[in-house]
Design an enzyme around this catalytic site. Structure first.
Site, mmCIF file in Angstrom:
data_model
loop_
_atom_site.group_PDB
_atom_site.id
_atom_site.type_symbol
_atom_site.label_atom_id
_atom_site.label_comp_id
_atom_site.label_asym_id
_atom_site.label_seq_id
_atom_site.Cartn_x
_atom_site.Cartn_y
_atom_site.Cartn_z
ATOM 1 C CD GLU A 151 74.775 79.115 90.924
ATOM 2 O OE1 GLU A 151 74.762 79.531 89.748
ATOM 3 O OE2 GLU A 151 75.623 79.480 91.760
ATOM 4 C CE LYS A 182 80.133 70.898 85.403
ATOM 5 N NZ LYS A 182 79.999 70.524 83.985
ATOM 6 C CG ASP A 214 77.004 69.096 78.963
ATOM 7 O OD1 ASP A 214 78.101 69.677 79.001
ATOM 8 O OD2 ASP A 214 76.873 67.927 78.555
ATOM 9 C CE1 TYR A 234 79.120 79.812 85.401
ATOM 10 C CE2 TYR A 234 77.399 78.902 84.003
ATOM 11 C CZ TYR A 234 78.736 79.085 84.288
ATOM 12 O OH TYR A 234 79.689 78.561 83.460
ATOM 13 C CE LYS A 290 80.914 67.222 85.665
ATOM 14 N NZ LYS A 290 81.499 66.500 84.560
ATOM 15 C CB CYS A 300 108.822 51.882 72.133
ATOM 16 S SG CYS A 300 108.040 53.367 71.438
ATOM 17 C CB CYS A 335 111.480 53.909 68.537
ATOM 18 S SG CYS A 335 111.474 53.856 70.346
ATOM 19 C CB CYS A 354 109.438 54.687 74.984
ATOM 20 S SG CYS A 354 110.742 54.707 73.722
ATOM 21 C CB CYS A 369 110.734 57.688 70.780
ATOM 22 S SG CYS A 369 109.118 56.896 70.706
#
Length: 667
Positions: A111, A113, A115, A222, A309, A403, A406, A421, A427
């Site tokens: 079937e 697909k 969107d 579907y 896809k 980081c 922090c 980190c 943090c």
């Protein structure tokens, strides 16, 4: 008076027929003018005789209901995502996995697909009862009033439909209607909509259904969901749905091999551009519903379906800078900040660079022209660099060492791609991220509290971890931005109600690294309480079904933290469910602990899913394939001959459904 009722009924039936012919079959049998005259006649009759008005009358298509807050509704059966494939090899691998699990020939339904925005429609006795968005797959928003305005959605069915069932599909906006909407917006000086998919999705959440009625949305169905549907395979279910009045695309094809599947894919990869709707691939499903049931689901997707896809659209644009994000586990994600570019109907400004290895592999540098693609047409990613366009003064990218939030030196474990980190409790993004995870739908599902509010609460110093939520007062939160008396009340109530969330979801909510929904469920059912989990050794954890060394290490590390233990003790004092309730323990035993059991065939007393649950409730593991480690097989009718042969070869015991139920004392 009975004549008036009969007249209303006959007019309604006639208008439904004309509506179906026009919007579903694309075969108008009456002029627009004549249809409008009949509709007006029905409206006048209903206005004069409201006692005969039907909530599903054709006159209700115009909308008018205003919804300020969409009710959240749990799906009777989860709306799963689909696994994706991008090549023939992916499909062949999928087929090989299927053949290992089921006997006999396999047919596939192919079937397109579409969107759009996923929707689940519930019909009771042939009448549309509710329409719910996909949401997180477990629950979604009730958008029934808006969906009733979509002409291709039947309000009443015809034929031999089941008494109650769900049908899933996609709300789409045809290109022609989308372009007309944009022409109208441009004419009045407003920004055009970006793409049909987002516009269709946004339409479902409009508060005024009369506005939704003005949009030329369509609903393509579907998938039937429920019990006793009266069909034996997917292809048959599509035909049945058409007969009942649903708009089901005619392009579906029955395939006897992956080669036939690929023929369908190759044809539509070219001809999809001739369709009136957006489509981004093909969905391939095992046709037999019995085989689907045998294959079952992973924690995220059905094993019996695969989305292929189509090749994603690519563009090139300039990389302006690289920034770094800190996740709730401390993981650092580099992000490419791009010169804005149109890609697959949206403006792309950022793309993930994944990790330091990816940056080094592609030799990505600031100032480069890069090739960008939407991975699966959802998340933008960088595929490579146009070296011919590289500036002469280009400098290699040096990955950060500290980081960005922090300034703590980053760590990277041997064998791992990600930098982290380690400043777990100091943090800010980690603190905010953990609390946002804790309150999320699949975790504690705290109504009235969103991610932005969590960030405000942390930044204002009102909370530093998720146990602090239970000491919040209405007076503390009212001064927050966009917070009023009613919303503050809702937040506090939502926190209070979260104390009823079952233990397995609380364990997931704690945000232990690598402990997702499935692992949390396994640990909760095995150990029954948080105290038993935190006292478990690494060796003991590894012996739990599907718990590997990486997960065991992470769990032990989490409970080695004094701060984490203090937080858990606080949660316990506030009344959060940190052990399985007496109700949850009913029917749970350790009769099958350590046993791996295969379920195959067709059953009479209980369904396959109920059998699997009984195995797990009694401590056993449900396995999808027979091996030397299989303890025994629960064999129903129509067990495949190759499975039987393999069981005999490995000397694995076969027991009947009745024998299994007797074994666990099921009454």
């Amino acid at each position: 008076m009975s004549n008036i009722k009969k007249q209303i009924q006959e007019l309604s039936d006639e208008l439904r027929m004309h509506n179906h012919n026009y919007y579903v079959l694309d075969n108008a049998t009456i002029s627009d003018y004549d249809f409008d005259i009949k509709l007006k006649e029905l409206q006048e009759l209903e206005a004069k005789h409201p006692e005969f008005t039907d909530a599903n009358s054709p006159t209700q298509r115009v909308g008018g209901a205003v919804t300020k807050n969409f009710e959240t509704i749990k799906h009777a059966q989860r709306m799963y995502s689909l696994d994706n494939s991008y090549s023939k090899e992916d499909l062949l691998d999928w087929e090989a996995r299927i053949k290992k699990m089921i006997d006999g020939d396999v047919q596939y339904t192919c079937e397109l697909k579409y969107d759009g925005a996923s929707i689940s429609l519930t019909y009771v006795n042939g009448v549309l009862e509710k329409a719910v968005t996909r949401g997180d797959g477990f629950q979604g928003d009730n958008v029934t009033a808006n969906v009733k305005t979509i002409k291709s959605v039947p309000l009443k069915l015809k034929g031999d439909f089941p008494p109650i069932f769900d049908i899933r599909g996609e709300i789409v906006l045809p290109f022609e209607g989308f372009n007309k909407m944009n022409e109208d917006r441009i004419e009045i000086g407003e920004e055009p909509y970006r793409n049909p998919r987002n516009t269709a999705s946004g339409s479902l959440k409009l508060q005024d259904s009369a506005e939704v009625a003005k949009r030329p949305l369509e609903c393509l169905l579907y998938n039937l969901t429920g019990g006793n549907l009266g069909v034996s395979n997917q292809f048959e279910s599509l035909e049945k749905a058409r007969q009942w009045g649903f708009k089901v695309p005619e392009v579906a094809k029955l395939a006897n091999s992956i080669d036939e599947v690929l023929d369908f894919i190759n044809y539509w990869d070219i001809h999809r551009h001739d369709l009136p709707f957006e489509t981004d691939g093909v969905v391939v499903k095992v046709n037999s519903l019995q085989q689907q049931e045998e294959l079952g689901f992973t924690s995220k997707a059905p094993r019996w379906a695969m989305a292929y896809k189509f090749k994603a659209e690519q563009v090139s644009t300039r990389l302006n800078s690289i920034s770094y994000q800190v996740g709730r586990t401390g993981a650092i994600t580099p992000v490419a900040n791009l010169e804005p570019v149109e890609l697959a109907g949206t403006t792309v400004k950022r793309a993930s660079l994944h990790n330091a290895d990816q940056i080094e592999k592609l030799d990505i540098r600031v100032g480069d022209m890069v090739y960008v693609e939407k991975g699966g047409e959802i998340i933008p990613k960088i595929l490579g660099v146009d070296l011919a366009e590289r500036p002469a003064n280009s400098a290699s990218t040096v990955y950060i060492t500290n980081c960005p939030e922090c300034d703590t030196p980053l760590e990277r474990k041997v064998g791992e791609a990600q930098h982290y980190c380690p400043n777990y409790n100091g943090c800010n993004p980690q603190i905010i991220g953990r609390i946002q995870h804790y309150i999320s739908r699949k975790a504690m599902d705290i109504d009235g509290l969103g991610g932005e509010t969590v960030a405000l609460l942390v930044n204002e110093g009102l909370i530093t971890n998720y146990s602090d939520l239970y000491e919040l007062t209405k007076e503390q939160v009212i001064p927050l931005e966009r917070m009023a008396d009613k919303s503050a009340e809702k937040l506090i109530q939502g926190v209070e109600q979260s104390k009823n969330i079952p233990f397995e979801r609380v364990l997931f909510a704690l945000g232990i690294r690598y402990v997702g929904e499935t692992v949390a469920k396994k640990l909760a059912r095995h150990y029954k309480s948080i105290d038993a989990v935190r006292e478990a050794s690494q060796e003991a954890l590894v012996n739990v079904d599907e718990i590997g060394i990486k997960i065991a290490e992470s769990v032990c590390l989490f409970f080695a933290s004094e701060e984490n233990n203090n937080i858990i003790n606080r949660l316990k004092s506030f009344g959060v469910q940190l052990e399985m309730s007496a109700e949850e323990l009913v029917g749970k035993t350790s009769l099958l602990t350590g046993q791996s059991i295969v379920v195959t065939g067709v059953f009479e007393t209980v369904s396959r899913n109920e059998l699997k649950k009984l195995i797990e409730d009694n401590g056993g593991k449900v396995s999808s394939s027979i091996s030397s480690k299989t303890s025994f097989i629960v064999a129903g009718d129509k067990m495949g001959p190759s499975k039987k042969e393999k069981a005999e070869k490995l000397n694995v015991e076969l027991i009947s459904e009745a024998e299994f139920l007797q074994k666990i004392g099921f009454e």
